[in-house]
Scaffold this motif. Structure first.
Motif, PDB file in Angstrom:
ATOM      1  N   GLY A 108       0.978  -1.110   0.155  1.00 62.46           N
ATOM      2  CA  GLY A 108       0.042   0.018   0.007  1.00 62.46           C
ATOM      3  C   GLY A 108       0.900   1.210   0.051  1.00 62.46           C
ATOM      4  O   GLY A 108       2.238   1.157   0.129  1.00 62.46           O
ATOM      5  N   GLY A 109       0.203   2.389  -0.221  1.00 69.78           N
ATOM      6  CA  GLY A 109       0.978   3.658  -0.145  1.00 69.78           C
ATOM      7  C   GLY A 109       0.118   4.617  -1.111  1.00 69.78           C
ATOM      8  O   GLY A 109      -1.165   4.429  -1.520  1.00 69.78           O
ATOM      9  N   ALA A 110       0.591   5.842  -1.200  1.00 75.62           N
ATOM     10  CA  ALA A 110      -0.015   6.900  -1.943  1.00 75.62           C
ATOM     11  C   ALA A 110      -0.291   6.356  -3.496  1.00 75.62           C
ATOM     12  O   ALA A 110       0.577   5.296  -3.711  1.00 75.62           O
ATOM     13  N   PRO A 111      -1.061   7.162  -4.213  1.00 77.25           N
ATOM     14  CA  PRO A 111      -1.289   6.673  -5.338  1.00 77.25           C
ATOM     15  C   PRO A 111      -0.073   6.288  -6.378  1.00 77.25           C
ATOM     16  O   PRO A 111       0.791   7.590  -6.298  1.00 77.25           O
ATOM     17  N   GLY A 112       0.187   5.469  -6.775  1.00 87.16           N
ATOM     18  CA  GLY A 112       1.309   5.078  -7.641  1.00 87.16           C
ATOM     19  C   GLY A 112       2.574   4.825  -7.037  1.00 87.16           C
ATOM     20  O   GLY A 112       3.766   4.619  -7.388  1.00 87.16           O
ATOM     21  N   GLU A 113       2.584   4.705  -5.663  1.00 89.00           N
ATOM     22  CA  GLU A 113       3.625   4.530  -4.693  1.00 89.00           C
ATOM     23  C   GLU A 113       3.557   3.331  -3.699  1.00 89.00           C
ATOM     24  O   GLU A 113       4.393   3.418  -2.705  1.00 89.00           O
ATOM     25  N   ALA A 114       2.839   2.219  -4.164  1.00 89.13           N
ATOM     26  CA  ALA A 114       2.634   1.145  -3.184  1.00 89.13           C
ATOM     27  C   ALA A 114       3.852   0.587  -3.039  1.00 89.13           C
ATOM     28  O   ALA A 114       4.734   0.454  -3.731  1.00 89.13           O
ATOM     29  N   GLY A 115       4.224   0.250  -1.723  1.00 87.96           N
ATOM     30  CA  GLY A 115       5.499  -0.569  -1.577  1.00 87.96           C
ATOM     31  C   GLY A 115       6.490   0.269  -1.223  1.00 87.96           C
ATOM     32  O   GLY A 115       7.699  -0.223  -0.902  1.00 87.96           O
ATOM     33  N   GLN A 116       6.472   1.694  -1.378  1.00 86.78           N
ATOM     34  CA  GLN A 116       7.560   2.503  -1.133  1.00 86.78           C
ATOM     35  C   GLN A 116       7.698   3.376  -0.019  1.00 86.78           C
ATOM     36  O   GLN A 116       8.568   3.852   0.516  1.00 86.78           O
ATOM     37  N   GLY A 117       6.528   3.191   0.969  1.00 88.64           N
ATOM     38  CA  GLY A 117       6.544   3.912   2.283  1.00 88.64           C
ATOM     39  C   GLY A 117       6.748   2.619   3.166  1.00 88.64           C
ATOM     40  O   GLY A 117       7.351   1.481   3.235  1.00 88.64           O
ATOM     41  N   THR A 118       6.047   3.128   4.527  1.00 90.93           N
ATOM     42  CA  THR A 118       5.789   2.089   5.637  1.00 90.93           C
ATOM     43  C   THR A 118       5.188   0.864   5.028  1.00 90.93           C
ATOM     44  O   THR A 118       4.372   0.769   4.348  1.00 90.93           O
ATOM     45  N   ARG A 119       5.986  -0.243   5.632  1.00 86.43           N
ATOM     46  CA  ARG A 119       5.315  -1.464   5.429  1.00 86.43           C
ATOM     47  C   ARG A 119       3.953  -1.779   5.866  1.00 86.43           C
ATOM     48  O   ARG A 119       3.675  -1.194   7.062  1.00 86.43           O
ATOM     49  N   VAL A 120       3.208  -2.201   5.069  1.00 80.40           N
ATOM     50  CA  VAL A 120       1.584  -2.500   5.226  1.00 80.40           C
ATOM     51  C   VAL A 120       1.379  -4.068   5.656  1.00 80.40           C
ATOM     52  O   VAL A 120       1.938  -4.911   4.834  1.00 80.40           O
ATOM     53  N   THR A 121       0.857  -4.210   6.606  1.00 79.10           N
ATOM     54  CA  THR A 121       0.239  -5.475   7.022  1.00 79.10           C
ATOM     55  C   THR A 121      -1.261  -5.466   7.292  1.00 79.10           C
ATOM     56  O   THR A 121      -1.722  -4.356   7.176  1.00 79.10           O
ATOM     57  N   TRP A 181       3.166 -11.997   2.950  1.00 82.27           N
ATOM     58  CA  TRP A 181       4.378 -11.184   2.543  1.00 82.27           C
ATOM     59  C   TRP A 181       3.579  -9.631   2.551  1.00 82.27           C
ATOM     60  O   TRP A 181       2.751  -9.330   1.955  1.00 82.27           O
ATOM     61  N   CYS A 182       4.404  -8.768   3.547  1.00 85.61           N
ATOM     62  CA  CYS A 182       4.107  -7.412   3.687  1.00 85.61           C
ATOM     63  C   CYS A 182       5.049  -6.525   3.054  1.00 85.61           C
ATOM     64  O   CYS A 182       6.284  -6.637   3.531  1.00 85.61           O
ATOM     65  N   ASP A 183       4.784  -5.690   2.031  1.00 85.14           N
ATOM     66  CA  ASP A 183       5.629  -4.908   1.617  1.00 85.14           C
ATOM     67  C   ASP A 183       5.896  -3.493   1.992  1.00 85.14           C
ATOM     68  O   ASP A 183       5.033  -2.805   2.457  1.00 85.14           O
ATOM     69  N   GLY A 184       7.203  -2.979   1.994  1.00 84.90           N
ATOM     70  CA  GLY A 184       7.320  -1.669   2.216  1.00 84.90           C
ATOM     71  C   GLY A 184       8.579  -1.184   2.034  1.00 84.90           C
ATOM     72  O   GLY A 184       9.470  -2.022   1.192  1.00 84.90           O
ATOM     73  N   ALA A 185       9.113  -0.058   2.197  1.00 87.75           N
ATOM     74  CA  ALA A 185      10.308   0.400   1.886  1.00 87.75           C
ATOM     75  C   ALA A 185      11.703  -0.435   2.325  1.00 87.75           C
ATOM     76  O   ALA A 185      12.567  -0.556   1.781  1.00 87.75           O
ATOM     77  N   GLU A 186      11.284  -0.636   3.387  1.00 89.57           N
ATOM     78  CA  GLU A 186      12.316  -1.360   4.307  1.00 89.57           C
ATOM     79  C   GLU A 186      12.233  -2.807   3.703  1.00 89.57           C
ATOM     80  O   GLU A 186      13.280  -3.728   4.558  1.00 89.57           O
ATOM     81  N   GLY A 187      11.785  -3.351   2.898  1.00 92.18           N
ATOM     82  CA  GLY A 187      11.531  -4.824   2.120  1.00 92.18           C
ATOM     83  C   GLY A 187      10.225  -5.435   2.689  1.00 92.18           C
ATOM     84  O   GLY A 187       9.520  -4.788   3.073  1.00 92.18           O
ATOM     85  N   VAL A 188      10.224  -6.648   2.222  1.00 92.26           N
ATOM     86  CA  VAL A 188       9.413  -7.721   2.417  1.00 92.26           C
ATOM     87  C   VAL A 188       9.288  -8.356   3.722  1.00 92.26           C
ATOM     88  O   VAL A 188      10.333  -9.207   3.790  1.00 92.26           O
ATOM     89  N   LEU A 189       8.396  -8.199   4.600  1.00 91.34           N
ATOM     90  CA  LEU A 189       8.123  -8.849   5.837  1.00 91.34           C
ATOM     91  C   LEU A 189       7.570 -10.281   5.520  1.00 91.34           C
ATOM     92  O   LEU A 189       6.573 -10.484   4.661  1.00 91.34           O
ATOM     93  N   GLU A 190       8.061 -11.483   5.869  1.00 94.64           N
ATOM     94  CA  GLU A 190       7.409 -12.842   5.623  1.00 94.64           C
ATOM     95  C   GLU A 190       7.060 -13.414   6.834  1.00 94.64           C
ATOM     96  O   GLU A 190       7.866 -13.635   7.961  1.00 94.64           O
ATOM     97  N   LEU A 191       5.716 -13.861   7.209  1.00 93.51           N
ATOM     98  CA  LEU A 191       5.131 -14.409   8.267  1.00 93.51           C
ATOM     99  C   LEU A 191       4.028 -15.322   7.737  1.00 93.51           C
ATOM    100  O   LEU A 191       3.695 -15.539   6.766  1.00 93.51           O
TER     101      LEU A 191
END
Length: 148
Positions: free
Chosen positions: A86-99, A122-132
């Protein structure tokens, strides 16, 4: 982490790409926060969803809920993995990780219990993908088995 082996990095990357593409279709005129979800099914198919907001905020639908509704209104197959971004329009995955939010964790738990799986999430964000595993996001979940 769970002892169950992870799916390949290629599978993760493809599912994250599908989630990012789904986010671009979000209807989020109020929050302007686009969320996309992609669910990898046991047969290899991918089901996507994007958040759908409503002026009556309580009627809004999260991306994961939209994807699960697609599954439950068609063929019910086991969910192997879930990607969320998630993120601002056109910026999904570039900000804070979304769970997944709490409601979506419960919705995902329903489909997981129906299919007998504990999907990777898998939760995407600028800090990488979190896997749980879903069971790590929603321990001691209430579901269909509790009603028997």
């Amino acid at each position: 982490m769970n002892d169950t082996p992870s799916l390949s990095d290629g599978a993760r990357d493809a599912l994250m790409t599908a989630a990012r593409e789904a986010a671009s279709a979000a209807y989020a005129p109020y929050s302007r926060f686009h969320v996309g979800a992609a669910l990898l099914m046991a047969d290899g198919s991918v089901v996507t969803g994007a958040n759908v907001e409503n002026a009556s905020y309580g009627l809004s639908l999260c991306a994961e809920t939209v994807a699960v509704a697609k599954i439950l209104s068609g063929t019910r197959l086991a969910v192997e993995a879930v990607a969320v971004t998630g993120g601002a329009p056109g910026e999904a995955g570039q900000g804070t990780r979304v769970t997944p939010c709490g409601r979506c964790r419960q919705v995902l738990n329903e489909i997981a219990q129906v299919g007998g799986t504990d999907p990777l999430v898998w939760c995407d964000g600028a800090e990488g993908v979190l896997e749980l595993r879903l069971s790590q996001l929603l321990p001691h979940a209430f579901g269909p088995a509790n009603l028997l």
